[in-house]
Design an enzyme around this catalytic site. Structure first.
Site, PDB file in Angstrom:
ATOM      1  N   VAL A  20       0.684  -1.103   0.063  1.00  0.00           N
ATOM      2  CA  VAL A  20       0.021   0.071  -0.041  1.00  0.00           C
ATOM      3  C   VAL A  20       0.928   1.367  -0.010  1.00  0.00           C
ATOM      4  CG1 VAL A  20      -1.926  -1.262   1.234  1.00  0.00           C
ATOM      5  CG2 VAL A  20      -0.253   0.070   2.546  1.00  0.00           C
ATOM      6  N   TYR A  34       0.655   6.501  16.073  1.00  0.00           N
ATOM      7  CA  TYR A  34      -0.645   5.528  15.990  1.00  0.00           C
ATOM      8  C   TYR A  34      -1.914   6.209  16.001  1.00  0.00           C
ATOM      9  CZ  TYR A  34      -3.575   1.527  15.456  1.00  0.00           C
ATOM     10  OH  TYR A  34      -4.529   0.621  15.196  1.00  0.00           O
TER      11      TYR A  34
END
Length: 247
Positions: free
Chosen positions: A66, A170
């Site tokens: 990706v 994150y």
């Protein structure tokens, strides 16, 4: 041009060679979808395809990184040539960036790497697959997010959070992903493409050292539900098993 005719719905799940992604692929396959297992590692990808096939799922491998424009473009070309459309895209691939992630000491390169996979990777894959999704009768996009991306849950009284430890790479990457999802929703108003975010919960996977309290199969349930929504179902939502998550 389509080279293989099919009456099955076609799904692509990124990061599907293990964990939650694998179980999303398995769950969609159990509902009759022909599922593309998107993954970078060829050995793990083909092992996952073999295991899914053995379990009765009509699965096929899709070489997919990706973070790489060429890889994503080739994946879209592969699906276009083989099936001519895509009914479901589940953007599941993601990384944590490791820990600790204190904002005062984090290496900015860690934030950059996490955003590249968790956000830009989703944009890259979604844009490559949109022409194929537009050719499907009832297309669905599901972005696998996390409750740690909820600003509401991050900002409790007194500054405490209900979303786990400080993780400046994150957690904000999932907030960013949620915001990007809403931008797609706005652009796709008036189309039949439903776009939603799914939170799997704290699932035991290698991303957290298998410390999670939920199984990957349990974590896959919300994404599978959103991927198989009927026409007229919700779009622009952020969901977990218990219902709607506040943004």
């Amino acid at each position: 041009m389509t080279t293989t005719s099919t009456t099955s719905k076609i799904a692509l799940v990124t990061g599907a060679n293990k964990g939650i992604g694998y179980e999303i692929a398995a769950g969609l396959g159990a509902q009759g979808y022909r599922v593309g297992v998107g993954a970078r590692d060829e050995t793990r990808r083909e092992a996952a395809v073999a295991a899914l096939n053995e379990a009765g799922v009509d699965a096929f491998g899709v070489a997919l990184d990706v973070t790489d424009d060429t890889s994503v473009g080739e994946a879209a070309d592969f699906i276009a040539a083989r099936y001519g459309r895509l009914d479901v895209l589940v953007n599941n691939a993601g990384i944590t960036g490791g820990h600790p992630q204190q904002p005062s000491s984090v290496d900015p390169a860690v934030i950059r790497a996490v955003v590249e996979t968790n956000v830009i990777g989703v944009v890259r894959v979604t844009n490559a697959m949109l022409p194929l999704l537009r050719d499907a009768p009832s297309p669905r996009i599901v972005n696998v997010s996390s409750s740690v991306g909820s600003l509401t849950r991050q900002s409790g009284p007194g500054g405490e959070t209900t979303t786990g430890p400080v993780a400046v790479a994150y957690a904000p990457s999932k907030t960013f992903l949620n915001a990007v999802t809403l931008q797609y929703v706005q652009e796709l108003v008036g189309t039949n493409i439903l776009v939603n975010c799914a939170c799997p919960g704290f699932v035991a996977t290698d991303l957290n050292g298998f410390r999670g309290v939920r199984t990957p199969q349990e974590g896959a349930a919300t994404a599978i539900r959103l991927a198989t929504l009927p026409d007229g179902g919700p779009t622009g939502g952020f969901f977990e098993d218990a219902g709607v998550i506040p943004w």
